[in-house]
Design a protein around this motif. Structure first.
Motif, mmCIF file in Angstrom:
data_model
loop_
_atom_site.group_PDB
_atom_site.id
_atom_site.type_symbol
_atom_site.label_atom_id
_atom_site.label_comp_id
_atom_site.label_asym_id
_atom_site.label_seq_id
_atom_site.Cartn_x
_atom_site.Cartn_y
_atom_site.Cartn_z
ATOM 1 N N ARG A 42 11.216 4.736 24.962
ATOM 2 C CA ARG A 42 10.542 3.926 24.528
ATOM 3 C C ARG A 42 11.525 3.601 22.855
ATOM 4 N NH1 ARG A 42 5.621 2.039 25.962
ATOM 5 N NH2 ARG A 42 5.307 0.405 24.141
ATOM 6 N N GLU A 46 12.603 -0.564 23.103
ATOM 7 C CA GLU A 46 11.940 -1.382 22.073
ATOM 8 C C GLU A 46 13.523 -1.904 21.893
ATOM 9 O OE1 GLU A 46 9.878 0.249 19.750
ATOM 10 O OE2 GLU A 46 7.815 0.469 20.868
ATOM 11 N N PHE A 57 5.062 -10.577 25.553
ATOM 12 C CA PHE A 57 4.859 -10.157 26.887
ATOM 13 C C PHE A 57 5.787 -8.758 25.942
ATOM 14 C CE2 PHE A 57 8.229 -13.225 26.906
ATOM 15 C CZ PHE A 57 9.566 -12.565 26.320
ATOM 16 N N GLY A 59 4.879 -5.641 24.068
ATOM 17 C CA GLY A 59 4.698 -4.196 24.722
ATOM 18 C C GLY A 59 3.529 -4.658 26.238
ATOM 19 N N SER A 60 4.032 -4.766 26.978
ATOM 20 C CA SER A 60 3.766 -5.085 28.370
ATOM 21 C C SER A 60 5.095 -5.045 28.766
ATOM 22 C CB SER A 60 2.935 -5.340 29.396
ATOM 23 O OG SER A 60 3.633 -6.902 28.630
ATOM 24 N N LEU A 61 6.472 -5.368 28.277
ATOM 25 C CA LEU A 61 7.885 -5.283 28.939
ATOM 26 C C LEU A 61 7.848 -3.985 28.561
ATOM 27 C CD1 LEU A 61 9.710 -6.557 30.231
ATOM 28 C CD2 LEU A 61 10.449 -7.671 27.759
ATOM 29 N N ASP A 63 5.777 -0.937 27.754
ATOM 30 C CA ASP A 63 5.369 -0.128 28.934
ATOM 31 C C ASP A 63 5.859 0.214 29.952
ATOM 32 O OD1 ASP A 63 3.892 0.395 26.724
ATOM 33 O OD2 ASP A 63 2.296 -0.685 27.768
ATOM 34 N N PHE A 64 6.256 -1.410 31.012
ATOM 35 C CA PHE A 64 6.942 -0.933 32.146
ATOM 36 C C PHE A 64 8.085 -0.774 32.309
ATOM 37 C CE2 PHE A 64 9.243 -3.733 35.280
ATOM 38 C CZ PHE A 64 8.548 -2.766 36.785
ATOM 39 N N SER A 67 8.276 2.674 31.820
ATOM 40 C CA SER A 67 6.941 3.873 33.445
ATOM 41 C C SER A 67 7.825 4.220 33.747
ATOM 42 C CB SER A 67 6.631 2.584 33.388
ATOM 43 O OG SER A 67 7.145 1.574 34.627
ATOM 44 N N SER A 108 6.908 -11.756 40.864
ATOM 45 C CA SER A 108 6.248 -11.437 39.761
ATOM 46 C C SER A 108 7.279 -12.132 38.443
ATOM 47 C CB SER A 108 5.733 -10.582 39.632
ATOM 48 O OG SER A 108 5.602 -10.111 37.971
ATOM 49 N N GLY A 110 7.669 -10.535 35.344
ATOM 50 C CA GLY A 110 7.280 -9.257 34.709
ATOM 51 C C GLY A 110 7.956 -8.307 35.828
ATOM 52 N N ARG A 111 8.055 -8.530 37.217
ATOM 53 C CA ARG A 111 8.477 -7.989 37.627
ATOM 54 C C ARG A 111 9.189 -9.018 38.480
ATOM 55 N NH1 ARG A 111 5.421 -5.107 35.211
ATOM 56 N NH2 ARG A 111 4.098 -3.563 36.425
#
Ligand code: RTP
Ligand code: MG
Length: 148
Positions: A42, A46, A57, A59-61, A63-64, A67, A108, A110-111
């Motif tokens: 993380r 970050e 976006f 936080g979700s970036l 997270d991804f 992952s 996408s 985000g992907r």
């Protein structure tokens, strides 16, 4: 010699596009000087996306990216930073040109499969964030005398 940082994101690894992405940069003519498969902490994610920390976006970036494994790479060659961004294509794969990595394989934002440094200074920062000096190999072809 100019260098850039590229990272095949978890979606690119899981869609079995590692070879395809490496092939595009190899056949273009750039030189691979660093490569590793890794789970991203993380803290590293970050720092890498620090410039976006106020964006909705972020936080979700993070997270991804944390992952599942990613493939981090450093490529070398004159003009490689800007050329890699062209090869990768626009951020949103739906508007990225066909023939680019995102334009050919993504749907996408985000992907979008792969990250590439957006400027020479950014590349220097990202390379030192992701790689130690010992992990980067400067090399030149030695095969002229034995390849017929
Ligand atoms: P990258 O940094 O990953 O190479 O992508 P980029 O330069 O083309 O795009 P950038 O603006 O730096 O955004 C970083 C990543 O954040 C995600 N993103 N989501 N509106 C959204 O939902 C949005 N905007 C950006 C993307 O995954 C983008 O690659
Ligand atoms: Mg960016």
């Amino acid at each position: 010699m100019e260098r850039t940082f590229l990272m095949i994101k978890p979606d690119g690894v899981q869609r079995n596009l590692v070879g395809e992405v490496v092939r595009r940069f190899e056949t273009k003519g750039f030189t691979l000087v660093g490569l590793k498969l890794m789970k991203v902490s993380r803290e590293l994610a970050e720092k890498h996306y620090d410039v976006h920390k106020e964006r909705p976006f972020f936080g979700s970036l993070v997270d991804f990216i944390t992952s599942a494994p990613v493939v981090a790479m450093v490529w070398e060659g004159d003009g490689v930073v800007a050329a890699a961004r062209k090869i990768i294509g626009a951020t949103n794969p739906l508007t990225a040109e066909p023939g680019t990595i995102r334009g050919d394989y993504g749907v996408s934002i985000g992907r979008n499969l792969i990250h590439g440094s957006d400027a020479i200074e950014t590349a220097q920062r990202e390379i030192s964030l992701w790689f130690s000096d010992e992990e980067l190999v400067s090399w030149e072809p030695t095969m002229k005398s034995w390849l017929y």
